[in-house]
Design an enzyme around this catalytic site. Sequence first.
Site, PDB file in Angstrom:
ATOM      1  N   CYS A   1       0.814  -1.220   0.000  1.00 41.55           N
ATOM      2  CA  CYS A   1       0.000   0.000   0.000  1.00 41.55           C
ATOM      3  C   CYS A   1       0.847   1.270   0.000  1.00 41.55           C
ATOM      4  CB  CYS A   1      -0.939   0.001   1.195  1.00 41.55           C
ATOM      5  SG  CYS A   1      -2.055  -1.410   1.196  1.00 41.55           S
TER       6      CYS A   1
ATOM      7  N   HIS B   1      -3.099   7.018   3.285  1.00 46.68           N
ATOM      8  CA  HIS B   1      -3.538   5.748   2.708  1.00 46.68           C
ATOM      9  C   HIS B   1      -4.877   5.386   3.327  1.00 46.68           C
ATOM     10  CE1 HIS B   1      -3.901   1.689   1.522  1.00 46.68           C
ATOM     11  NE2 HIS B   1      -3.550   1.177   2.682  1.00 46.68           N
TER      12      HIS B   1
ATOM     13  N   ASN C   1     -10.252  -0.285   0.532  1.00 46.55           N
ATOM     14  CA  ASN C   1      -8.795  -0.167   0.460  1.00 46.55           C
ATOM     15  C   ASN C   1      -8.335  -0.604  -0.931  1.00 46.55           C
ATOM     16  OD1 ASN C   1      -6.034  -0.447   0.680  1.00 46.55           O
ATOM     17  ND2 ASN C   1      -6.088  -1.529   2.635  1.00 46.55           N
TER      18      ASN C   1
END
Length: 353
Positions: free
Chosen positions: A111, A246, A276
């Site tokens: 990520c 994030h 996500n």
Amino acid sequence: MKNVTITGWGRCIPQPVVTNDDLATVIDTSDEWITSRSGIKERHISHVSNSEMAALAGRRAVAAAGLQATDIDYIIVATCTPDRPIPATAAYVQAKIGAVRAAVADINAGCTGFLYGLSMAHGLIATSMANRVLLIGSEQISSYLNLEERSTAVLFGDGAGAAIVEASNDESGIKSMALGADGSGAQYLTTSGLGTEQIGTGAPRAIIMDGAEIFKGAVVRMGDGIVAAAKDAGWELDEIDLVIPHQANIRIIDAVRRRIKVDESKMFINIHKYGNTSAATIPIALAEAVDEGRVAPGSRLIFTAFGAGVTWGAVAFQWGDRTEPISTTDDELPEPTRTGLEILLARQEALNR
Ligand code: ACO
């Protein structure tokens, strides 16, 4: 050293939507559980390949910067869900957008991939190895999900975001950057049934996550990263205009905010819409923040991320003068022929066969 900035931005969100209630028809879960644990209400599931999303986000960024694809020297795609292990997803993107002069490579930093990519683009431009880098974060992470693993199947979604990175002729751009990793935490977020170590072993495909460890690591690394990035840029925390974190989990973002005592209005949040999307969350959020008027000329931004590896990073970034795209493209993804849930169920059926 040259100032390195972002002059174009774009995103591609595939049309099919899967709501929490949709998921609850096929998984033992509920909208209440998912919303309270993660802040996610829905996610998009791609009906096209990862590289197709990446290419459209890339085309939009190229247009926003007022460039042609042939102006691009280098394409970096941050992804952990490549179309295929060989070749790089960036190669497919190059062919799809016609960036015939560009070198191509993928990077995988989970990520944190977009921020690692930004550091590489910075290096390429600062050393004059490249003038214009198309940096894309793009994921089709829905392909890795196993609907029988409900603790991870509800958290992720697909999408792509892109940025044109080039030298700046003013004070805008990257003001500080710090990346980190701890490979001894690799087991906290990994996959089963994928990759050379696992192919042919019969291990079922799934994302494997130690949610508690990831939660703790993300709060500390993203929170401390914001403070360090601001300090290195010479900014007080209250001089930050917008943090683009994030988007892993609303509870992580809230805990980060409380840790560093930044006002709620300064945290950009869109996880409720997309879940996500791993390396794509920051470039999607950046493009959305600019298009929604949350970024003004000269805005002081912080990007911060934590992900598989484990990896982390934070960047202090001063936006330039322009918040409108120079140009746009009419290109769109093809219309889907199946719903997002049908796509997920077809993959699950193939997995269970
Ligand atoms: N629906 C309903 N119940 C569920 C679900 C689900 N989808 N998933 C798990 N449960 C159940 C569990 O089985 C467990 O039941 P039990 O108590 O009967 O055994 C119960 O819910 C609690 O499970 P926990 O894992 O303790 O749930 P928790 O409240 O800790 O939340 C979560 C889990 C959301 C994953 C949490 O650990 C978390 O937020 N972690 C952060 C990690 C994250 O968001 N990662 C995203 C990817 S990583 C990244 O991008 C950095």
